[in-house]
Design an enzyme around this catalytic site. Structure first.
Site, mmCIF file in Angstrom:
data_model
loop_
_atom_site.group_PDB
_atom_site.id
_atom_site.type_symbol
_atom_site.label_atom_id
_atom_site.label_comp_id
_atom_site.label_asym_id
_atom_site.label_seq_id
_atom_site.Cartn_x
_atom_site.Cartn_y
_atom_site.Cartn_z
ATOM 1 N N THR A 118 -69.057 -19.025 -28.554
ATOM 2 C CA THR A 118 -67.347 -18.956 -27.765
ATOM 3 C C THR A 118 -68.819 -19.087 -26.609
ATOM 4 O O THR A 118 -68.867 -20.380 -25.921
ATOM 5 C CB THR A 118 -66.534 -17.784 -27.008
ATOM 6 O OG1 THR A 118 -66.022 -17.924 -28.246
ATOM 7 C CG2 THR A 118 -66.119 -18.948 -26.876
ATOM 8 N N ARG A 135 -65.767 -7.712 -38.194
ATOM 9 C CA ARG A 135 -65.035 -6.938 -37.615
ATOM 10 C C ARG A 135 -65.323 -6.352 -36.555
ATOM 11 O O ARG A 135 -65.000 -5.598 -35.288
ATOM 12 C CB ARG A 135 -63.738 -6.701 -38.018
ATOM 13 C CG ARG A 135 -63.042 -8.673 -38.599
ATOM 14 C CD ARG A 135 -62.792 -9.784 -37.421
ATOM 15 N NE ARG A 135 -63.910 -10.015 -39.210
ATOM 16 C CZ ARG A 135 -64.962 -11.284 -37.834
ATOM 17 N NH1 ARG A 135 -64.616 -11.603 -36.370
ATOM 18 N NH2 ARG A 135 -65.741 -12.069 -38.535
ATOM 19 N N GLN A 182 -68.570 -17.229 -43.531
ATOM 20 C CA GLN A 182 -66.378 -17.017 -43.502
ATOM 21 C C GLN A 182 -66.182 -18.089 -43.425
ATOM 22 O O GLN A 182 -64.448 -17.947 -42.844
ATOM 23 C CB GLN A 182 -66.216 -16.293 -41.623
ATOM 24 C CG GLN A 182 -67.954 -15.135 -41.163
ATOM 25 C CD GLN A 182 -67.212 -14.959 -40.154
ATOM 26 O OE1 GLN A 182 -66.295 -14.514 -39.474
ATOM 27 N NE2 GLN A 182 -68.720 -15.747 -39.092
#
Length: 742
Positions: free
Chosen positions: A34, A605, A249
């Site tokens: 990001t 995670r 993923q």
């Protein structure tokens, strides 16, 4: 700008500076993708590209909002960039030009429940028994065809003589006709119709190609065929396409995602640059080592390996419990223990393979007063009372929306039953008018008798609401509908806890409308009922997740992608659950690879600590089932695990058996001679022959699969030492225990 670039690592900086042509960013979990995307947008603007000419596509509204805010924080004109989900982008395009393909721009968006209702109506009309053909099967088939950009007519031409497919093709054609009549699109249509519009209207395509000269797509590994085609059409002129993703993923194959879109990117764009982002900023070295160890078992992937400068971190906790209740109790107690150590409730996430596994976990959270929030259950906008009010609003925008009309015609109760609704429908078809127009002619419809007044009253109240929709803002309009229909009054009279809960939900919905009106969602655009309905139609459950909320998070592994937590529990690590039974019996090797990628997502995670738990016994379908440990357990590096097994909770003595690297023995590559392991002073049993040797895998009826560590003669039988996957090391008599080579 130079100061910002210097904060990036070398690969991130290279990705930001590579602005022209096709670019594939293989961004591993927690690698700061990001940051790269936001800095890349800012860099493009800084070098003179108009924000208006930049498009960034994400998969969730939450991600889009976050990216837009971050771009704006580092670049003043960043809020002018279009950051959107695929579906929101397509709605924007369709609202402008859908008339080119025979719809009006006031079209309604149907969700899965609406679509199923249409399918059921068609099947009833065609007298197709839903035992012969399940509506969900029909919807699934139609959805797959739309994703592959196959129209109803083309599907009908390609089905051959298959009876079931012929039925589905007839329903598909009728379904498309019904949608067109209702001026409605389902979720698959949003992309399908946009591709259709662009492919068949050169001027519209050229407009958007000129508009979006620089395109970035996040989570590219999750794109479907139709999404891939949409991106390719838009980027085909300038080819300034940057896709960001991680094939490791890719976990949405079951809903149409095609991993080959990312694996074959260089074939589609011959001169593409490929940059790997492998430095992880999220997890400890131990967590990443386990993740890398697991995912390397997949063949269909691009070679990469995550690394980090973070601390080594503690071992992965592996806990085997007696039952699902024991498992839930263990997880809850571990959370409470860590709260005392200084953690907050928001630091914990409990992940599981399927929603039904949350029940026992939720019960333990309640029992021990642990605040939690469940994601992936019934979406707020999918609750009955919310869907009822949304249906009223949809009808005000699009009176041709027959599905919404039929939903609310007797809500609250007006004495208008199914028989009356059927008569109105038949009258509408016979006279080639809409269902809404037929309501106004209730006096002309035979056999309605006493119901005529109720139907006309309903028609008139909708006319009144349509008038008020032009005068009121959205919150006031919702208030007016709730009051004039008596919906709220009916719930108040009911007075039950459930009714009070529904009232609270309606109040929350009005708050959402107030938030929208205040411009917190569309702060740079004019508000309207149409856009408000788009907002609620396209929202995902995960979009409601608020940062910093002091609750433990419970969600499926699929829902967790893109998130991170200091402490993560992966529960239900059992064969048939994770991986699923469907995967185990599948003949397609890509299915097990997708399950492994899901495990990889779950592991990555975690930031600091990871727990993997399972149970020997689990209540499933009303019966206690003994489940074997997940076959993925063999793929976990045992030297990085802290393995514990709880004893029977009813035992007077409580202890745990710990397995370390000292007694973990990988299966040898050779098969030693059994005789060489026998003590000569004890005679070899005469009437027992073994078909296995040391190092072989054997199966026991109770303990499951295990590896033979040693074999010794023991009188009339052999004593075999076995390291079982589920229960650790055991010594058994070969013949007596009926051991079989696996």
């Amino acid at each position: 700008m130079e100061e910002l670039l210097n904060k990036l690592n070398p690969m991130q900086k290279k990705a930001v500076l590579s602005t022209e042509g096709a670019l594939l960013l293989l961004a591993g979990a927690g690698s700061g993708k990001t940051r790269v995307l936001t800095h890349r947008i800012a860099y493009l603007i800084n070098k003179g590209v108009r924000p208006f000419n930049i498009l960034a596509i994400t998969f969730t509204n939450k991600a889009a909002k976050e990216m837009k805010e971050r771009v704006h924080s580092i670049c003043e004109t960043g809020n002018q960039v279009l950051v959107s989900t695929f579906h929101s982008l397509c709605v924007r395009i369709l609202r402008r030009d859908i008339s080119r393909i025979g719809y009006t721009n006031k079209f309604t968006i149907y969700d899965a429940e609406d679509a199923e209702r249409i399918i059921r109506d068609i099947m009833k009309e065609y007298k197709i028994n839903d035992e012969l053909l399940k509506p969900k099967e029909v919807i699934g088939t139609i959805s797959r065809q739309k994703d592959k950009l196959i129209t109803a007519n083309v599907y009908a031409q390609n089905i051959g003589s298959d009876f079931r497919k012929k039925l589905i093709s007839e329903i598909y054609i009728a379904y498309e006709n019904r949608l067109k009549t209702n001026n409605a699109l389902d979720f698959d249509d949003l992309i399908f119709k946009t591709v259709q519009l662009l492919a068949n209207n050169t001027d519209v395509l050229e407009y958007y190609q000129e508009r979006f000269k620089y395109i970035m797509v996040d989570e590219y590994q999750d794109t479907s065929t139709s999404q891939y085609m949409l991106v390719k059409l838009l980027a085909n002129k300038y080819k300034n396409l940057c896709v960001v993703g991680d094939d490791d993923q890719s976990i949405y194959g079951w809903r149409g995602a095609d991993i080959n879109n990312i694996l074959d990117f260089e074939k589609d764009f011959k001169d593409a640059t490929v940059i790997k982002l492998e430095q992880n900023y999220r997890s400890s070295k131990t967590i990443l080592d386990v993740a890398n160890f697991v995912i390397k078992n997949n063949f269909g992937r691009k070679e990469k390996s995550l690394w980090t400068e973070n601390e080594q971190g503690c071992l992965i906790n592996y806990e085997k419990c007696n039952s699902d209740r024991d498992e839930a109790t263990f997880i809850a107690n571990e959370i409470l223990k860590k709260i005392k150590e200084g953690y907050s409730y928001k630091d914990f996430a409990i992940l599981y393979r399927a929603n039904h596994l949350s029940r026992v976990l939720e019960e333990q959270m309640v029992r021990l007063s642990i605040p939690y929030k469940l994601y992936g259950g019934v979406n707020f906008y999918g609750r009955k009372e919310i869907k009822d009010i949304i249906s009223y609003l949809k009808v005000l925008e699009n009176p041709n929306d027959e599905i919404s009309l039929k939903r609310i015609i007797n809500v609250p109760k007006r004495g208008i039953g199914d028989a009356s609704i059927l008569k109105v429908s038949e009258y509408a078809k016979e006279n080639n008018i809409s269902f809404f127009e037929a309501l106004s002619k209730a006096e002309d419809i035979q056999d309605l008798s006493r119901k005529t007044k109720s139907i006309l009253d309903f028609y008139n109240i909708i006319i009144d609401f349509r008038t008020k929709s032009e005068q009121f803002n959205i919150p006031d309009l919702i208030d007016y509908i709730l009051d004039k229909t008596g919906y709220l009054e009916e719930l108040k009279k009911e007075g039950t806890d459930e009714a009070l809960g529904r009232i609270s939900n309606l109040e929350e919905f009005i708050s959402k409308a107030v938030e929208y009106e205040e411009g917190q969602v569309y702060d740079d655009e004019e508000t309207s009922l149409t856009k408000f309905l788009e907002e609620v139609a396209l929202v995902a459950d995960i979009d409601s997740m608020e940062e910093g909320e002091e609750t433990v998070t419970l969600m499926t592994l699929h829902s967790s992608k893109g998130l991170e937590f200091p402490v993560v529990f992966i529960s239900g690590f059992e064969e048939g659950i994770f991986p699923t039974y469907r995967t185990l019996i599948s003949e397609n090797p890509s299915d097990i690879e997708e399950e492994r990628r899901l495990l990889y997502v779950g592991i990555t995670r975690a930031q600091k600590e990871l727990y993997i738990t399972n149970s020997k016994s689990r209540l499933q379908n009303g019966k206690y089932m003994n489940n074997a440990t997940s076959s993925f357990f063999k793929e976990l590096p045992k030297d990085l695990l802290n393995i514990k097994e709880k004893t029977d909770r009813f035992s007077n003595i409580s202890f745990s058996v710990e397995e370390t690297t000292n007694n973990y023995r990988p299966k040898p590559n050779y098969k030693p001679n059994v005789a060489s392991y026998l003590k000569k002073e004890i005679p070899i049993p005469k009437n027992v022959s073994l078909d296995f040797g040391v190092g072989d895998n054997v199966r026991h009826f109770k303990f499951g699969l295990g590896t033979v560590l040693n074999i010794n003669p023991a009188g009339a039988d052999y004593e075999v030492t076995i390291n079982f996957d589920n229960v650790g090391e055991k010594k058994l008599m070969a013949n007596l225990s009926k051991l079989k080579k696996a």
